[in-house]
Design a protein around this motif. Structure first.
Motif, mmCIF file in Angstrom:
data_model
loop_
_atom_site.group_PDB
_atom_site.id
_atom_site.type_symbol
_atom_site.label_atom_id
_atom_site.label_comp_id
_atom_site.label_asym_id
_atom_site.label_seq_id
_atom_site.Cartn_x
_atom_site.Cartn_y
_atom_site.Cartn_z
ATOM 1 N N VAL A 292 0.834 -1.205 0.000
ATOM 2 C CA VAL A 292 0.000 0.000 0.000
ATOM 3 C C VAL A 292 0.872 1.261 0.000
ATOM 4 O O VAL A 292 0.627 2.199 -0.765
ATOM 5 N N LEU A 293 1.927 1.255 0.834
ATOM 6 C CA LEU A 293 2.793 2.443 0.893
ATOM 7 C C LEU A 293 3.476 2.692 -0.444
ATOM 8 O O LEU A 293 3.541 3.824 -0.924
ATOM 9 N N VAL A 294 3.971 1.605 -1.060
ATOM 10 C CA VAL A 294 4.639 1.762 -2.354
ATOM 11 C C VAL A 294 3.652 2.284 -3.393
ATOM 12 O O VAL A 294 3.960 3.182 -4.178
ATOM 13 N N LEU A 295 2.453 1.738 -3.356
ATOM 14 C CA LEU A 295 1.436 2.175 -4.296
ATOM 15 C C LEU A 295 1.172 3.677 -4.138
ATOM 16 O O LEU A 295 1.093 4.420 -5.123
ATOM 17 N N ILE A 296 1.080 4.130 -2.895
ATOM 18 C CA ILE A 296 0.817 5.552 -2.651
ATOM 19 C C ILE A 296 1.964 6.408 -3.175
ATOM 20 O O ILE A 296 1.757 7.420 -3.848
#
Ligand SMILES: Nc1ncnc2c1ncn2[C@@H]1O[C@H](COP(=O)(O)OP(=O)(O)O)[C@@H](O)[C@H]1O
Ligand SMILES: [Mg+2]
Lengths: 318, 339
Positions: A292-296
């Protein structure tokens, strides 16, 4: 222009794929998930049983492809720990909730905190940098140098504790930790924004100084425009590209820095659940948080790229 | 657009619109204070073209900057003299007042048009900006005026090009945009600082033609800064020759070309290729212009002057008038002639 955006999208997709692969490899190398779930004292038979059920006995490639396929469908596995006791696990499949929704549920709290921190950083740093460039050697100019130096050398963790000590413990103006309205968000947001303020102000200042030294500025002055207009319309228009770049970088920095700050301030966001999961060796949750963090961060970078296209006519019109 | 202004300030040809008296400009440098302009005097009459002619580094651009209120400070500073526009001394007025002179009454065109335009704003915006900011025109009205101005400087299909960015224009077209921008507020004086130096020869001629035509239409006075005596000869009504921060000779263009009375001007004339000399080596002035940190005592030109005497080495020459219009800052102005 559309080809440019398309290319950036493709690059992001490839990067996401690489991150997923790293997550996969990291996940397998931390330790045997079956032992992580059942505990070190579990007997060999039930470990083997769980490994088979989890698909860990399959060939690596099969596992990898299955992992990717699941991930594409938003399935990053189920939590080993949340909402269940160890006894329920037995030898069967873990019945815990899916990891991704558990992480995603925490996003609003994280966005709230990170959003306030980003807003503070941008609202303070960009005008300060512009003013420092307009008035070189002024008090503000010097202050920015000191703050950005401090920002580089101060550890976030320490800063957070000092803020709590001063504003919460000693002065009693703000709560020490917890989730809630504006009073609760101020201290963690300031701790999170501090370093970014220094860097963003510094970059804004030097980008503005670069532009203010260019020949077109003399043209603008020769037109009898006010110093404010020369700086805020003429120089800022061209300085906006580096300013947007650093803003994007700092948004990404804040989004990763949020993990430790949430932990310190007991802020129920994605950072808290990630650190929790790490300490409890709850691999799917960790994987989902990283995902999720990478996606953001990828989305932020894409937005920054889009901003470039809008701000720079030489890219836009190509 | 503003008939009142034209009636008030457009005087008949010949009235002095700008007078520069004993101008001094200093720069603080690591090597000490440099006096880049050291007592320059010149004046400009309504409707005329005055060429300021001189080698690179002689102080032409700094003089223009001083007139425009654009001396970079620090390191620069106007340390003496006056710049009189009408009865106002531009050296002494406030920055706010100066902004009502810049663009409104005196406009400027720079050497390198490409870097002198803002790469991030459309040419239409840059041309219309003074109209919007200083005359409060609406966006639509200002845009219309920008197109009209672009047509006036002969930019083809102006209506389509008004929203283009500077990088979409050639050097010559960029210079036309600069000129359109300078004309926006209908100034009485246009300073053009080597407007064609960065351009190739055919474009150069076109820009000069354009300036001449615009001057005829508007009656504005032009200060044309150039290092090219050919350009001065072709464009100017009067010429002021600059050397080491001073005007060493000034007068009507005919006098400067046919009766030069300063050894430096004579040297410049001799360096022009003529038809007979085409295949010979050109005569050049020996030596190089002084470094401004070490300007020679006396007459700054004496180390390069064949007829320098002890007087030249010790005493700075005052201007000698050969006719009411024609002056030369040479001790031997009455004797030197071009053979
Ligand atoms: N920014 C500056 N700093 C220091 N010295 C300067 C600066 N600008 C101009 N000068 C000095 O002024 C002199 C004249 O420069 P300039 O007017 O640009 O010459 P030009 O006749 O080629 O236009 C230079 O030789 C230099 O000594
Ligand atoms: Mg120059």
């Amino acid at each position: 222009m559309f080809r440019y955006i398309l290319r950036r999208l493709l690059q992001s997709a490839i990067l996401l794929f690489i991150v997923l692969s790293v997550v996969f490899v990291a996940g397998r190398s931390i330790g045997d998930p079956a032992i992580l779930i059942l505990g070190a004292e579990a007997d060999a038979a039930s470990v083997l049983q769980l490994r088979t059920n989890l698909g860990l006995e399959d060939p690596m490639l099969t596992q990898y492809l299955r992992f990717l396929g699941d991930a594409l469908r938003g399935d990053l596995g189920a939590t080993y720990r949340y909402g269940m006791s160890r006894g329920e696990l037995g030898g069967g499949l873990p019945e815990g909730r899916a990891a991704l929704p558990l992480v995603v549920e925490r996003l609003p709290a994280t966005f709230y905190l990170a959003g306030v921190a980003i807003a503070i950083a941008m609202i303070v740093a960009i005008p300060a940098g512009i003013l420092a460039a307009m008035y070189p050697r002024s008090l503000l100019d010097r202050a920015i140098n000191v703050i950005s130096l401090a920002g580089v050398s101060v550890v976030e963790f320490w800063l957070a504790l000092m803020l709590v000590l001063i504003f919460a413990v000693t002065l009693g103006w703000l709560p020490t930790s917890g989730y809630g309205g504006i009073a609760y968000v101020i201290l963690p947001a300031m701790a999170l924004a501090f370093r970014s303020i220094g860097r963003m102000a510094q970059i804004t200042r030097s980008a503005m100084l670069d532009e203010l030294a260019k020949p077109y500025i003399i043209t603008a002055r020769a037109k009898g425009l006010s110093p404010a207009r020369v700086s805020l319309v003429h120089a800022l228009k061209n300085a906006s590209v580096p300013i947007v770049t650093i803003s994007g970088d700092e948004i990404a920095t804040i989004l990763t820095g949020v993990i430790i700050i949430e932990f310190i301030f007991s802020w129920p966001g994605i950072g808290q659940i990630t650190l929790d999961a790490l300490s409890r060796r709850d691999l799917p949750i960790v994987q989902a948080s990283i995902f999720v963090l990478v996606l953001i961060v990828l989305i932020v970078n894409l937005l920054v790229d889009l901003a470039y296209v809008i701000l720079n006519p030489r890219i836009r019109l190509r | 657009m503003r008939p009142a202004k034209q009636n008030e300030t457009r005087k008949t040809l010949g009235d002095t619109v700008l007078r520069v008296n004993n101008l001094q400009v200093d720069f603080e440098t690591p090597l000490g204070t440099v006096r880049a302009i050291d007592g320059a005097n010149f004046d400009l009459r309504a409707g005329e073209t005055l060429a300021i002619l001189g080698e690179s580094g002689s102080g032409k651009s700094v003089s223009a900057a001083a007139v425009m209120g654009l001396v970079p400070s620090p390191p620069g500073r106007i340390s003496g003299g006056e710049v009189l526009l009408g009865d106002r001394d531009l050296v002494r007025i406030s920055a706010r007042e100066m902004r009502r002179v810049q663009g409104d009454r005196i406009a400027m065109v720079f050497q390198d048009a490409i870097t002198s335009l803002n790469p991030g704003l459309t040419v239409g915006y840059q041309i219309a900006e003074p109209l919007r900011v200083k005359q409060g025109l609406s966006r639509a009205a200002a845009r219309k005026r920008a197109i009209a101005l672009m047509e006036r400087v002969q930019i083809a299909s102006a209506a389509q090009r008004v929203d283009d960015y500077p990088h979409q224009f050639s050097g010559g077209m960029s210079q036309r945009v600069m000129i359109a921008m300078a004309l926006a507020l209908d100034p009485e004086i246009l300073i053009a600082d080597e407007p064609t130096t960065a351009l190739d020869v055919t474009v150069q001629a076109q820009i000069m033609d354009l300036l001449r035509n615009l001057q005829r239409e508007t009656g504005m006075a032009i200060i044309l800064i150039t290092h090219d005596i050919g350009v001065a000869a072709e464009m100017a009504d009067r010429v002021a020759v600059m050397y080491a921060g001073r005007i060493v000779e000034s007068g009507p263009v005919q006098d400067i070309l046919y009766k030069p009375s300063h050894p430096y001007t004579i040297g410049l004339m001799d360096s022009i290729p003529t038809l007979e000399q085409k295949f010979q080596r050109l005569r050049q002035i020996d030596g190089a212009p002084p470094v401004m940190t070490a300007v020679p005592k006396g007459c700054a030109f004496h180390p390069r002057c064949a007829r320098a005497t002890d007087l030249c080495r010790t005493q700075r020459p005052e201007v000698v008038y050969l006719s009411p219009q024609h002056g030369s800052a040479c001790h031997y102005a009455k004797e030197v002639t071009r053979e």
